[in-house]
Design a protein around this motif. Structure first.
Motif, PDB file in Angstrom:
ATOM      1  N   UNK A 332      57.326 -31.904 -21.850  1.00 51.75           N
ATOM      2  CA  UNK A 332      56.399 -32.869 -22.435  1.00 51.75           C
ATOM      3  C   UNK A 332      57.074 -33.845 -23.387  1.00 51.75           C
ATOM      4  N   UNK A 334      58.896 -37.213 -24.552  1.00 48.21           N
ATOM      5  CA  UNK A 334      58.806 -38.597 -24.084  1.00 48.21           C
ATOM      6  C   UNK A 334      57.684 -39.325 -24.787  1.00 48.21           C
ATOM      7  N   UNK A 335      57.347 -40.420 -24.219  1.00 53.20           N
ATOM      8  CA  UNK A 335      56.340 -41.257 -24.854  1.00 53.20           C
ATOM      9  C   UNK A 335      54.982 -40.582 -24.837  1.00 53.20           C
ATOM     10  N   UNK A 336      54.275 -40.689 -25.938  1.00 51.42           N
ATOM     11  CA  UNK A 336      52.940 -40.125 -25.993  1.00 51.42           C
ATOM     12  C   UNK A 336      51.875 -41.141 -25.675  1.00 51.42           C
ATOM     13  N   UNK A 337      52.294 -42.338 -25.329  1.00 50.67           N
ATOM     14  CA  UNK A 337      51.298 -43.385 -25.125  1.00 50.67           C
ATOM     15  C   UNK A 337      50.497 -43.164 -23.860  1.00 50.67           C
ATOM     16  N   UNK A 338      49.231 -43.498 -23.969  1.00 52.29           N
ATOM     17  CA  UNK A 338      48.381 -43.415 -22.797  1.00 52.29           C
ATOM     18  C   UNK A 338      48.921 -44.399 -21.765  1.00 52.29           C
ATOM     19  N   UNK A 340      51.556 -43.862 -20.149  1.00 52.99           N
ATOM     20  CA  UNK A 340      52.921 -43.404 -19.866  1.00 52.99           C
ATOM     21  C   UNK A 340      52.952 -41.887 -19.787  1.00 52.99           C
ATOM     22  N   UNK A 341      51.882 -41.250 -20.212  1.00 46.19           N
ATOM     23  CA  UNK A 341      51.956 -39.798 -20.301  1.00 46.19           C
ATOM     24  C   UNK A 341      51.778 -39.161 -18.926  1.00 46.19           C
TER      25      UNK A 341
ATOM     26  N   UNK B 150      43.873 -48.673 -19.612  1.00 43.30           N
ATOM     27  CA  UNK B 150      43.045 -47.942 -20.568  1.00 43.30           C
ATOM     28  C   UNK B 150      41.798 -48.763 -20.813  1.00 43.30           C
ATOM     29  N   UNK B 176      44.118 -44.944 -12.691  1.00 36.12           N
ATOM     30  CA  UNK B 176      43.550 -43.989 -13.636  1.00 36.12           C
ATOM     31  C   UNK B 176      42.290 -44.539 -14.304  1.00 36.12           C
ATOM     32  N   UNK B 227      54.723 -50.932 -19.573  1.00 38.29           N
ATOM     33  CA  UNK B 227      55.917 -50.413 -20.232  1.00 38.29           C
ATOM     34  C   UNK B 227      57.126 -51.227 -19.774  1.00 38.29           C
ATOM     35  N   UNK B 249      54.784 -52.986 -24.135  1.00 39.21           N
ATOM     36  CA  UNK B 249      54.157 -52.103 -25.123  1.00 39.21           C
ATOM     37  C   UNK B 249      54.610 -52.473 -26.524  1.00 39.21           C
ATOM     38  N   UNK B 250      53.693 -52.389 -27.455  1.00 44.16           N
ATOM     39  CA  UNK B 250      54.004 -52.732 -28.848  1.00 44.16           C
ATOM     40  C   UNK B 250      53.523 -51.612 -29.762  1.00 44.16           C
ATOM     41  N   UNK B 279      45.297 -45.406 -29.555  1.00 49.54           N
ATOM     42  CA  UNK B 279      46.087 -45.661 -28.349  1.00 49.54           C
ATOM     43  C   UNK B 279      46.452 -47.130 -28.151  1.00 49.54           C
ATOM     44  N   UNK B 285      51.241 -46.422 -36.334  1.00 56.58           N
ATOM     45  CA  UNK B 285      51.957 -45.150 -36.148  1.00 56.58           C
ATOM     46  C   UNK B 285      52.252 -44.510 -37.497  1.00 56.58           C
ATOM     47  N   UNK B 324      50.434 -34.831 -25.132  1.00 54.39           N
ATOM     48  CA  UNK B 324      50.379 -35.309 -26.513  1.00 54.39           C
ATOM     49  C   UNK B 324      50.111 -34.148 -27.462  1.00 54.39           C
ATOM     50  N   UNK B 365      53.074 -39.385 -31.860  1.00 50.44           N
ATOM     51  CA  UNK B 365      52.546 -39.097 -30.517  1.00 50.44           C
ATOM     52  C   UNK B 365      51.162 -39.725 -30.325  1.00 50.44           C
ATOM     53  N   UNK B 366      50.599 -40.283 -31.396  1.00 50.60           N
ATOM     54  CA  UNK B 366      49.290 -40.951 -31.404  1.00 50.60           C
ATOM     55  C   UNK B 366      48.164 -39.929 -31.242  1.00 50.60           C
TER      56      UNK B 366
END
Lengths: 356, 452
Positions: A332, A334-338, A340-341, B150, B176, B227, B249-250, B279, B285, B324, B365-366
């Motif tokens: 798990x 890596x990036x935690x961004x939605x 990219x997860x 999203x 998604x 990304x 992404x920012x 998100x 952050x 996450x 990890x948000x």
């Protein structure tokens, strides 16, 4: 205690070893709580101590990330025989795991390796796709390879990564010339490189019967992600190694013991069965309580061979429990961004394992 | 139900289970994509003849329906998004309100005026303000959008800007989360079919690069969200003459001066963290908090945890992916070992405050996990932002008036595209230069007509 642990390591995994495991785990917890101050701090933060913990399941599992912040050790590190570091670009990103008890480590490595990779023979010719321990003295994987090579390797066994470079030409030559069965063994990443090299050269061979392959580790730091099975399909097509002789190993710098996903020659579905000195639990990522069997969760390993560090570990790996073991679904990190997860579907398609 | 929007032609469908919904999805091929592009362009030609104020009226009519909680379109969207997005009911309500209040006629006119000066430039030649002759703007015939996956409003806003440019719009949305843009397009279709017929909202797998390539073939402009990896892969598929706008992404963060360490500021900071479950690219952050004041950064962290607790009751968090949650657990357990302090939600991983004496920037990890890092002086943070300067989006500030001059020029220089009050990080005005770029201006081609 050491003798009991050595005896446990030699036992077959199963219920028979349970009481011994529980006793040793609690004993070790007392030892580690007393002699490992950062672990004691962690344990206290979870309101647990040897007074409150009565069963091995209640021993607080330390997140493996903690190995990056502190040396989790019960002894002064200058006494360590090896200091293993995980990969990582800076010192702070690397986990450090000291090894003091060479004999325990050796027995833990050999007993489970023998059961899975060499169930029917005593010796084999290893072609090792990792650096040698001289080149990588701080890599637990190279240490493991050397233990295995010294015990089970025929005299022509050799390493094929030199100065960071995979020696593909030499490997091809030795694979072409060999009359004895071979065990190709190394990181998944090296195998992908080697397979690409062979494909480019349009080179293939048929290795002698009894040849096998063991790969470990995933594809960290690489944009290339291939399913584990791809390596095995290629191993069959390019080198004549049947799928049932291909094994995936799962291990990590923070553990002394390893897992394997099958026994050479058996066609059973792939699953990781812990050795007798290890128990694996699957915990809810949200609550850290055990999940119902079959549900996806975080893997927590209790490895009694981690005598002088911390035996109860909370990993970053997702998996699920199955009969007699667990299935690994992914790492798990890596990036935690939605966006990219990793989704559950993607995880099920991957079967990636890691060892640094 | 249809998980795509394509009113101008029929297409073979495949069915896919999606969070308990059976979605019909399009079966695409490069040829089909070219055919769709041609049809969209023809529909767009009709749209281009309409005056901009008419287009604004139609968008506004759809917006008003979305802003009415009793409207069937809005109600359907709320119930579907609850199934598919993973966000809570309360959060979906907030997101829709916040998105559509930015898509009303007055706000869109403001946007046109801000970026073009004169909205009538979209319809006809107008005298240039300086110099001789006339000028006007022409939008691309076809814009191909690769939209983020999203439920933030980004995808819908990108489509609305395309409509304001009088362009045909071909959009790829994430498999998604395809529904919000699809439902928006459907609402436009109910109001003004001709307007909606210039749009196609489709979804296909990122790996089907032959389809992505075909989607760009007829486009004058490509707009890419995603990304670095996505952008790197997709840009290879765009023909060289096609203009492209990139939105990578920012990330965002907040800065709090020692004089501003107050409970109310912590409460506002909690709003910034809570909205969109952290998100979005505007979600902080980390908060840098200056020490040596009447209150300490640690007190701020504690207040923040109380405020996050309160906020989680008002706006419950949606689902947390195991990936996450796993990262949050690692941080919660290990940070104290390097001198940090952790404030955790009483249950699960609802929210986490990670107080860390190490002032170097850390990414979260948000999912409502926030770093709080003390600094002796605000000027110290600039070097810490250096490594992430290309990713900086918004910097929320709580700084006394007389100290703003110390910091704002330095922050502006390093990379952010928005400096705003803490508590407002998630609600930028429509006229904000998203990613430091124009929203509309860059879509257009200017045509100058020199009469002498």
């Amino acid at each position: 205690m050491r003798n009991k642990l050595l005896r446990l390591i030699q036992m077959k995994p199963g219920p028979a070893s349970d009481p011994l495991f529980n006793d040793l785990a609690l004993h070790l917890y007392r030892h580690q709580y007393r002699h490992n101050p950062p672990y004691r701090q962690f344990s206290d933060s979870r309101d647990q101590s040897p007074e409150t913990v009565k069963e091995w399941e209640a021993i607080p599992a330390i997140p493996v990330m903690a190995f990056k912040h502190k040396t989790l050790s019960c002894r002064p590190t200058h006494e360590a025989r090896h200091l293993f570091y995980s990969s990582g670009t800076t010192q702070e990103e690397k986990s450090c795991h000291p090894l003091y008890d060479i004999e325990i480590s050796k027995q833990a490595i050999l007993a489970h390796f023998k059961r899975h990779v060499l169930p029917e023979s005593e010796q084999i010719r290893f072609m090792i796709l990792t650096p040698s321990p001289e080149e990588a003295p701080n890599t637990s994987l190279s240490h493991m390879m050397e233990v295995v090579r010294k015990t089970f390797g025929t005299k022509r066994s050799a390493y094929f990564i030199e100065k960071g470079q995979l020696q593909s030409e030499r490997l091809i030559k030795e694979m072409s010339d060999t009359n004895e069965a071979v065990c190709l063994i190394g990181t998944s990443f090296s195998f992908v490189h080697f397979i690409d090299f062979c494909d480019q050269k349009k080179w293939a061979c048929t290795l002698p019967p009894g040849s096998r392959l063991m790969d470990t580790g995933g594809f960290k730091g690489s944009s290339r992600e291939v399913p584990q099975e791809w390596i095995y399909v290629k191993a069959q097509q390019n080198w004549g190694i049947p799928n049932e002789n291909c094994i995936n190993e799962y291990g990590m710098t923070e553990m002394t013991s390893q897992f394997y996903d099958r026994i050479v020659g058996e066609r059973a579905p792939r699953l990781f069965q812990p050795p007798s000195q290890v128990r694996t639990r699957v915990l809810s990522p949200e609550t850290l309580e055990p999940v119902t069997k079959g549900q996806i969760g975080l893997l927590a390993h209790t490895d009694l061979a981690n005598l002088d560090s911390v035996s109860s570990l909370l990993t970053e790996d997702l998996g699920r429990e199955v009969d007699r073991g667990f299935v690994l679904l992914g790492r798990t990190v890596g990036s935690g961004q939605k966006g990219c997860s990793i989704t559950v579907d993607e995880l099920l398609q991957r079967n990636i394992t890691f060892q640094d | 139900m249809k998980g795509y929007f394509l009113p101008i032609t029929s297409i073979t469908e495949k069915k896919k289970q999606h969070h308990g919904l059976l979605l019909e999805l399009p079966v695409l091929s490069p040829d089909k994509m070219i055919d769709i592009s041609d049809r969209l362009i023809r529909a767009g030609d009709k749209l281009a003849k309409e005056p901009i104020f008419k287009i604004l009226d139609w968008i506004d009519a759809a917006t008003q329906r979305w802003l009415d909680p009793k409207d069937p379109i809005r109600k359907e969207a709320e119930s579907l998004l609850l199934l598919t997005s993973g966000a809570s009911k309360e959060m979906i309500h907030f997101i829709l309100e916040d998105l559509f209040k930015n898509l009303t006629r007055p706000v869109l006119i403001q946007l046109l005026e801000e970026e073009l000066g004169d909205p009538a430039l979209c319809d006809q030649f107008r005298p240039k303000k300086k110099g001789l002759g006339f000028t006007r703007v022409i939008g691309p015939r076809l814009i191909t959008h690769i939209l983020p996956g999203n439920i933030s409003g980004t995808a819908v806003i990108s489509l609305v800007c395309g409509l304001l440019a009088k362009s045909a719009n071909l959009a790829k949305v994430s498999t998604e989360e395809p529904l919000l843009p699809v439902l928006f397009a459907r609402s436009l279709h109910q109001i003004r079919p001709e307007l909606a017929e210039s749009m196609a909202i489709l979804t296909w797998n990122n790996k089907e690069s032959h389809i992505t390539r075909a989607a760009f073939q007829k486009a004058d402009l490509a707009i890419l969200y995603g990304s670095d990896e996505t952008i790197a892969q997709v840009r290879e598929l765009i023909p060289p003459p096609t203009r492209t706008l990139f939105h990578g992404h920012k990330l965002s963060l907040g800065v709090i001066a020692r004089e501003s360490i107050q409970k109310e500021v912590a409460e506002r900071a909690a709003v910034d963290i809570t909205l969109y479950d952290q998100m979005g690219c505007l979600s902080p952050h980390l908060f840098y908090v200056e020490s040596l004041g009447n209150h300490t950064p640690l007190e701020f962290a504690q207040w923040l945890s109380q405020a996050l607790y309160a906020a989680s009751n008002r706006l419950p968090k949606g689902e947390t992916s195991p990936v996450i949650a796993a990262q949050i657990q690692q941080l919660r357990g290990s940070l104290p070992l390097r001198g940090g302090k952790v404030f955790s939600s009483p249950k699960g991983v609802d929210w986490t405050v990670l107080y860390d004496p190490d002032p170097r920037f850390s990414a979260s990890p948000l999912s409502r996990t926030i770093w709080v890092k003390p600094v002796h002086d605000l000027t110290e943070i600039i070097p810490h932002l250096e490594p992430i300067h290309t990713a900086l989006q918004a910097i929320g500030i709580a700084i006394p008036e007389d100290r703003k001059a110390e910091l704002i020029p330095a922050i502006s220089k390093i990379g952010a595209s928005r400096i705003c009050a803490i508590g407002k990080m998630q609600t930028p005005p429509m006229t904000w230069h998203h990613d430091g770029q124009f929203r509309l201006f860059n879509l257009f081609r200017f045509v100058d007509w020199e009469q002498h």
